[in-house]
Design a protein around this motif. Structure first.
Motif, PDB file in Angstrom:
ATOM      1  N   LEU A  24      30.437  -4.900  62.651  1.00  0.00           N
ATOM      2  CA  LEU A  24      29.029  -4.958  63.051  1.00  0.00           C
ATOM      3  C   LEU A  24      28.417  -6.320  62.729  1.00  0.00           C
ATOM      4  CD1 LEU A  24      27.928  -1.329  62.118  1.00  0.00           C
ATOM      5  CD2 LEU A  24      28.392  -2.274  64.397  1.00  0.00           C
ATOM      6  N   GLU A  25      28.834  -6.902  61.608  1.00  0.00           N
ATOM      7  CA  GLU A  25      28.340  -8.258  61.285  1.00  0.00           C
ATOM      8  C   GLU A  25      28.801  -9.245  62.368  1.00  0.00           C
ATOM      9  OE1 GLU A  25      28.683  -7.598  56.419  1.00  0.00           O
ATOM     10  OE2 GLU A  25      30.069  -8.955  57.474  1.00  0.00           O
ATOM     11  N   ALA A  26      30.056  -9.089  62.780  1.00  0.00           N
ATOM     12  CA  ALA A  26      30.602  -9.983  63.822  1.00  0.00           C
ATOM     13  C   ALA A  26      29.869  -9.756  65.144  1.00  0.00           C
ATOM     14  CB  ALA A  26      32.099  -9.711  63.994  1.00  0.00           C
ATOM     15  N   ALA A  27      29.585  -8.486  65.434  1.00  0.00           N
ATOM     16  CA  ALA A  27      28.921  -8.162  66.704  1.00  0.00           C
ATOM     17  C   ALA A  27      27.525  -8.751  66.745  1.00  0.00           C
ATOM     18  CB  ALA A  27      28.863  -6.645  66.886  1.00  0.00           C
ATOM     19  N   GLU A  28      26.848  -8.750  65.590  1.00  0.00           N
ATOM     20  CA  GLU A  28      25.487  -9.327  65.539  1.00  0.00           C
ATOM     21  C   GLU A  28      25.541 -10.788  65.981  1.00  0.00           C
ATOM     22  OE1 GLU A  28      23.318  -8.043  62.282  1.00  0.00           O
ATOM     23  OE2 GLU A  28      21.492  -9.051  62.949  1.00  0.00           O
ATOM     24  N   ARG A  29      26.540 -11.497  65.482  1.00  0.00           N
ATOM     25  CA  ARG A  29      26.667 -12.922  65.857  1.00  0.00           C
ATOM     26  C   ARG A  29      27.075 -13.033  67.324  1.00  0.00           C
ATOM     27  NH1 ARG A  29      28.734 -12.926  60.552  1.00  0.00           N
ATOM     28  NH2 ARG A  29      30.866 -12.632  61.270  1.00  0.00           N
ATOM     29  N   ALA A  30      27.953 -12.139  67.754  1.00  0.00           N
ATOM     30  CA  ALA A  30      28.433 -12.220  69.145  1.00  0.00           C
ATOM     31  C   ALA A  30      27.317 -11.906  70.134  1.00  0.00           C
ATOM     32  CB  ALA A  30      29.597 -11.238  69.336  1.00  0.00           C
ATOM     33  N   PHE A  31      26.528 -10.880  69.852  1.00  0.00           N
ATOM     34  CA  PHE A  31      25.410 -10.555  70.751  1.00  0.00           C
ATOM     35  C   PHE A  31      24.442 -11.729  70.843  1.00  0.00           C
ATOM     36  CE2 PHE A  31      26.445  -6.506  72.141  1.00  0.00           C
ATOM     37  CZ  PHE A  31      26.654  -5.597  71.122  1.00  0.00           C
ATOM     38  N   ALA A  32      24.245 -12.409  69.707  1.00  0.00           N
ATOM     39  CA  ALA A  32      23.289 -13.531  69.706  1.00  0.00           C
ATOM     40  C   ALA A  32      23.794 -14.665  70.603  1.00  0.00           C
ATOM     41  CB  ALA A  32      23.102 -14.031  68.273  1.00  0.00           C
ATOM     42  N   THR A  56      29.424   5.853  63.958  1.00  0.00           N
ATOM     43  CA  THR A  56      28.714   4.844  63.153  1.00  0.00           C
ATOM     44  C   THR A  56      28.861   3.463  63.789  1.00  0.00           C
ATOM     45  OG1 THR A  56      29.154   6.107  61.139  1.00  0.00           O
ATOM     46  CG2 THR A  56      28.600   3.764  60.861  1.00  0.00           C
ATOM     47  N   LEU A  57      30.074   3.170  64.233  1.00  0.00           N
ATOM     48  CA  LEU A  57      30.316   1.879  64.891  1.00  0.00           C
ATOM     49  C   LEU A  57      29.434   1.732  66.115  1.00  0.00           C
ATOM     50  CD1 LEU A  57      32.117  -0.723  65.360  1.00  0.00           C
ATOM     51  CD2 LEU A  57      33.527   0.765  66.815  1.00  0.00           C
ATOM     52  N   LEU A  58      29.416   2.753  66.958  1.00  0.00           N
ATOM     53  CA  LEU A  58      28.673   2.662  68.226  1.00  0.00           C
ATOM     54  C   LEU A  58      27.167   2.602  67.993  1.00  0.00           C
ATOM     55  CD1 LEU A  58      30.767   5.064  70.486  1.00  0.00           C
ATOM     56  CD2 LEU A  58      30.936   2.580  70.258  1.00  0.00           C
ATOM     57  N   ALA A  59      26.684   3.358  67.029  1.00  0.00           N
ATOM     58  CA  ALA A  59      25.238   3.303  66.723  1.00  0.00           C
ATOM     59  C   ALA A  59      24.875   1.897  66.252  1.00  0.00           C
ATOM     60  CB  ALA A  59      24.892   4.338  65.660  1.00  0.00           C
ATOM     61  N   GLY A  60      25.731   1.323  65.440  1.00  0.00           N
ATOM     62  CA  GLY A  60      25.477  -0.040  64.942  1.00  0.00           C
ATOM     63  C   GLY A  60      25.518  -1.062  66.058  1.00  0.00           C
ATOM     64  N   LEU A  61      26.427  -0.876  66.997  1.00  0.00           N
ATOM     65  CA  LEU A  61      26.518  -1.822  68.124  1.00  0.00           C
ATOM     66  C   LEU A  61      25.278  -1.704  69.014  1.00  0.00           C
ATOM     67  CD1 LEU A  61      30.304  -1.453  69.120  1.00  0.00           C
ATOM     68  CD2 LEU A  61      29.208  -3.419  68.010  1.00  0.00           C
ATOM     69  N   ARG A  62      24.857  -0.464  69.279  1.00  0.00           N
ATOM     70  CA  ARG A  62      23.657  -0.288  70.123  1.00  0.00           C
ATOM     71  C   ARG A  62      22.431  -0.905  69.470  1.00  0.00           C
ATOM     72  NH1 ARG A  62      25.898   4.938  70.599  1.00  0.00           N
ATOM     73  NH2 ARG A  62      24.360   5.767  69.128  1.00  0.00           N
ATOM     74  N   GLU A  63      22.326  -0.708  68.174  1.00  0.00           N
ATOM     75  CA  GLU A  63      21.170  -1.244  67.426  1.00  0.00           C
ATOM     76  C   GLU A  63      21.154  -2.768  67.493  1.00  0.00           C
ATOM     77  OE1 GLU A  63      21.253   0.251  63.366  1.00  0.00           O
ATOM     78  OE2 GLU A  63      20.283  -1.625  62.715  1.00  0.00           O
ATOM     79  N   ARG A  64      22.298  -3.390  67.280  1.00  0.00           N
ATOM     80  CA  ARG A  64      22.360  -4.859  67.281  1.00  0.00           C
ATOM     81  C   ARG A  64      22.216  -5.424  68.681  1.00  0.00           C
ATOM     82  NH1 ARG A  64      24.333  -2.656  63.164  1.00  0.00           N
ATOM     83  NH2 ARG A  64      24.496  -3.667  61.101  1.00  0.00           N
ATOM     84  N   ALA A  65      22.711  -4.692  69.687  1.00  0.00           N
ATOM     85  CA  ALA A  65      22.538  -5.153  71.071  1.00  0.00           C
ATOM     86  C   ALA A  65      21.059  -5.122  71.425  1.00  0.00           C
ATOM     87  CB  ALA A  65      23.332  -4.263  72.011  1.00  0.00           C
ATOM     88  N   GLU A  66      20.389  -4.032  71.049  1.00  0.00           N
ATOM     89  CA  GLU A  66      18.958  -3.914  71.357  1.00  0.00           C
ATOM     90  C   GLU A  66      18.172  -5.043  70.690  1.00  0.00           C
ATOM     91  OE1 GLU A  66      17.365  -0.040  70.492  1.00  0.00           O
ATOM     92  OE2 GLU A  66      15.431  -0.499  71.459  1.00  0.00           O
ATOM     93  N   LYS A  67      18.527  -5.301  69.440  1.00  0.00           N
ATOM     94  CA  LYS A  67      17.837  -6.373  68.684  1.00  0.00           C
ATOM     95  C   LYS A  67      18.026  -7.728  69.400  1.00  0.00           C
ATOM     96  CE  LYS A  67      18.644  -8.183  64.316  1.00  0.00           C
ATOM     97  NZ  LYS A  67      19.345  -8.056  63.008  1.00  0.00           N
ATOM     98  N   ALA A  68      19.183  -7.892  70.027  1.00  0.00           N
ATOM     99  CA  ALA A  68      19.464  -9.174  70.707  1.00  0.00           C
ATOM    100  C   ALA A  68      18.999  -9.144  72.159  1.00  0.00           C
ATOM    101  CB  ALA A  68      20.970  -9.448  70.651  1.00  0.00           C
TER     102      ALA A  68
END
Ligand code: KE4
Length: 467
Positions: free
Chosen positions: A457-465, A371-383
């Motif tokens: 995942l919330e933190a990763a969204e900000r970090a990817f941005a 779940t963690l990795l799927a969420g990270l891939r999704e947010r990375a792609e979005k960014a």
């Protein structure tokens, strides 16, 4: 001798150094969001690092803890509980290092702490056998398919070093085969094209290892069956053993390609060499019976560590009875250790193994990791960030690359390690502590529940941005 800063200087230094670095995020788990606090002076950490560096090379007792490859100053940890660590500045971080693997049940698990406290009250070390060592040996032999017998030691390095000596003594041969990017501890003979810290700091083969010591160590590319086959065709009758991480975790997380481990098993059997699985990291990390049960391969010897000590110093090596019977005092091959099977360490190990032995323990961890990795891939792609992930059980790898897969050391070194460093720092400021190297795997614990994953995942969204 330079005059060393006195403690009082350091404290004063913290107060008035005025050395402000980037604001550090501080979050209160109760608040489901982060509260940016005014720029925190980094001088506490810096002062502690400078103090440590005056007496400890690089300020750390293990290079893997250094922030050298990601920049900045290592965290000095004050305490930890569950999925979180707290540094000496009072900042809390969700922890994906987990002491590089041992803390799979979560930090300061009450059952483990209680077991250690009970053991400590009865004495710390005796230099004589205890029944708890037998308990741990029996537990390991019950759960790890290939173990008939096991010898307890104090670290993964001791486990692999001893297994090598045993393999050479048992076969009467000298050649060792290892794989580029795999790390088996700082054993002289294995510090050749090693991974982990040896790779992070760009010195895969360490100075101080005499050429004669590594003359008998041959290195192959991980996951390359044809190279292994050719070597055995050419020198099979000289090879004492092949040592392999069944899932590579020291060039970040690289799973075995289908057929790779099977080929090593066949080649070793055919040519009278021993197959050693270095399961120091994969042991009780990728499944209840380690990697050998997950992949259905029985090695001749296995090295263990990390989880089996629950955070205290325990390593172990074991395997076929006919091989282990060659060990002193039963046989002629010498190996020893003052604190081997230490009462506190075996207490921590047994308490940890009891928890990981609960039904569904690994299924839950594996699902959460996915779940963690799927969420990270999704947010990375979005960014718009090129991110690949690898996973086996509750260990994972993050690779900044758009390559279709990451299967060996060359693939790993072709990834964008600068971008990894930037992501590491951004996540740290968002309250997430990843391993401070592009060549280290990440680890979940039983305490990384859905809420912790969501916060990550919330933190990763900000970090990817911010990348
Ligand atoms: P220790 O001697 O550090 O307990 O174990 C050595 C070792 C052996 N085999 C494998 C597969 C390992 O991963 C390790 C140690 N792993 C590193 C992390 N990549 C330990 C962290 C460190 O060196 O500080």
């Amino acid at each position: 001798m330079p005059s060393l800063p006195k403690k009082t200087d350091l404290v004063r230094g913290h107060a008035d150094s005025g050395m402000n670095r980037s604001a550090a995020a501080c979050y209160n788990p109760g608040l489901r969001s982060y509260k940016k606090i005014p720029a925190i002076s980094m001088s506490t950490r810096q002062a502690q690092f400078e103090r440590a560096s005056a007496r400890i090379p690089g300020g750390v007792n293990s290079p893997a803890r250094s922030f050298k490859s990601v920049g900045g100053t290592p965290l000095f940890i004050e305490s930890a509980e569950g999925a979180r660590v707290r540094d000496t500045d009072g900042h809390e971080y969700i922890d994906y290092v987990g002491s590089f693997g041992p803390m799979i049940v979560g930090h300061a698990h009450p059952d483990v702490v209680a077991a250690v406290n009970r053991a400590a009250a009865a004495g710390l070390s005796f230099g004589a056998p205890t029944t708890r060592e037998t308990d741990l040996a029996e537990t390991l032999c019950e759960r790890v398919p290939s173990l008939d017998m096991v010898r307890l030691v104090n670290s993964g390095t001791e486990a692999t070093m001893s297994a090598l000596r045993l393999a050479r003594g048992f076969t009467g041969r000298n050649l060792i085969v290892k794989f580029a990017g795999c790390y088996h501890g700082h054993v002289d003979a294995l510090l050749v094209n090693a991974g982990s810290g040896a790779l992070t700091h760009g010195t895969p083969s360490s100075p101080g290892v005499p050429p004669a010591v590594v003359a008998d160590t041959l290195t192959l590319p991980y996951n390359d069956v044809s190279e292994a086959f050719s070597l055995f065709q050419e020198r099979g009758d000289e090879i004492a053993c092949v040592i392999v991480e069944p899932v590579a975790g020291n060039m970040n997380c690289v799973p075995p390609a289908p057929g790779f481990l099977e080929a090593l098993r066949e080649l070793c059997s055919e040519h009278g060499a021993l197959l050693i699985f270095d399961e120091v990291m994969t042991g009780f990390r990728v499944g209840p019976g380690c990697a050998q049960e997950r992949f259905g391969i029985e090695p001749d010897l296995t090295a263990l560590g990390k989880v089996i000590g629950g955070g205290l110093p325990v390593g172990a090596f074991g395997g076929r009875r006919d091989i282990m019977a060659q060990l002193a005092p039963l046989g002629p091959i010498y190996q020893a250790g003052t604190l081997s099977g230490n009462p506190l360490a075996t207490a921590a190990g047994l308490a940890t193994l009891e928890i990981v032995g609960e039904p569904g323990f690994f299924d839950t961890l594996e699902a959460r990791t996915a779940t963690l990795l799927a969420g990270l891939r999704e947010r990375a792609e979005k960014a718009g960030v090129a991110l690949r992930t690898n996973q086996v059980g509750a260990m994972f790898g993050l690779f900044f690359t758009d390559a279709p897969a990451v299967r060996c050391l060359d693939d790993v070194t072709a990834c964008d390690t600068e971008r990894f460093a930037a992501f590491f720092c951004a996540m740290l400021e968002e309250g997430i502590y990843l391993a401070p190297s592009a060549f280290e795997a990440g680890f979940l614990s039983a305490a990384h529940d859905d809420g912790v994953i969501e916060q990550t995942l919330e933190a990763a969204e900000r970090a990817f941005a911010r990348l």
